[in-house]
Design a protein around this motif. Sequence first.
Motif, PDB file in Angstrom:
ATOM      1  N   VAL A 232       0.813  -1.219   0.000  1.00  0.00           N
ATOM      2  CA  VAL A 232       0.000   0.000   0.000  1.00  0.00           C
ATOM      3  C   VAL A 232       0.844   1.265   0.000  1.00  0.00           C
ATOM      4  O   VAL A 232       0.317   2.368   0.141  1.00  0.00           O
ATOM      5  CB  VAL A 232      -0.973   0.030   1.203  1.00  0.00           C
ATOM      6  CG1 VAL A 232      -1.968  -1.110   1.124  1.00  0.00           C
ATOM      7  CG2 VAL A 232      -0.213  -0.019   2.521  1.00  0.00           C
ATOM      8  N   SER A 256       1.747   2.134  -5.980  1.00  0.00           N
ATOM      9  CA  SER A 256       1.971   0.747  -5.585  1.00  0.00           C
ATOM     10  C   SER A 256       2.420  -0.072  -6.776  1.00  0.00           C
ATOM     11  O   SER A 256       1.877   0.057  -7.874  1.00  0.00           O
ATOM     12  CB  SER A 256       0.692   0.140  -5.003  1.00  0.00           C
ATOM     13  OG  SER A 256       0.865  -1.253  -4.784  1.00  0.00           O
ATOM     14  N   GLY A 264      -2.152   3.423   0.520  1.00  0.00           N
ATOM     15  CA  GLY A 264      -2.705   3.792   1.813  1.00  0.00           C
ATOM     16  C   GLY A 264      -2.337   5.216   2.195  1.00  0.00           C
ATOM     17  O   GLY A 264      -1.452   5.842   1.598  1.00  0.00           O
TER      18      GLY A 264
END
Length: 320
Positions: A232, A256, A264
Amino acid sequence: MTGVLVVGLGGTIAMTGAAGVAPDLTAQQVVDSVPGLTGELEVHDFRSKPGGSLTLADLIDLAELIRQRSAAGAVVTQGTDTIEETAYVLDLLHTGSEPIVVTGAMRNPTLAGADGPANLLAAVTVAADPAARDLGCLVVLADEIHAAARVRKTHATHVAAFTSPNGGPLGYLAEGRPRIVNRPPHRYTLPSPPTREPVRVGLCTATLGDDGTLLATLSQQVDGLVVAAFGVGHVPDSWVPHLAEAATRIPVVLASRTGAGYVGTDTYGFPGSERDLLERGLIPAGSLDPYKARLLLHLLLTTTANPAQIRAEIMAAAAA
């Protein structure tokens, strides 16, 4: 408006030869090879290159050609190696409601079961259908309709090489008709046309045990940087000082390397985690894969030098 504009760029769909195929067929020859292809078509030879030899300048010129022709829809035939990238560039540049459909072939015309004719027929069918309007640039192969911002080439040789890991295809062709089964909530386009200023954007992929030496060297030679991180949005802790320093000078985008999912923003907090890197000034790419994030950053850097605006635009594109 006229009918459908078909523009040939070369690629496997236009390749012939006995000892190693090369793009030799004209766009009209490719069109003429398709049984059942009817309707008002304007056919234009634009480039004759393998997909990997296309440039951003080619695509900017192509987008302008499509804009000037004012067709009801456009189809671009090209090599599949870079379709996921070229389609995204066209998607960023195209602000009209008329669909642009990019297609190609995994099997060249000299092979049994060549898929180019079926893909071109499907692409023209989609480009001519009102259901495809306002969807931007689409990729159509193997009777699947993909959004340019989502599509990935995920197999080197399979005829069904293209997938959309985040959200799936937008639709399919069935009985010769496009069936749109889901639509993106919104799409992003560039806030202003790009220029041809020389810009270099680097892409560095995180790998196990990398000490960051090459990253440090690369970051000194580019105007912007995209990091293809683990999971992430994680990198080796040895990378952190280099990325923190680079982010004070140039835009650094965190993507990613996985090919699906989202970067994330607030889950992990160790050194080299997404939270740590974002606090050091990196820009999250959301669901954009590293290849698309690189193209977006490149084009933005030709339109503005304002770091806050670049960040805002990338965040907007990442949310699309």
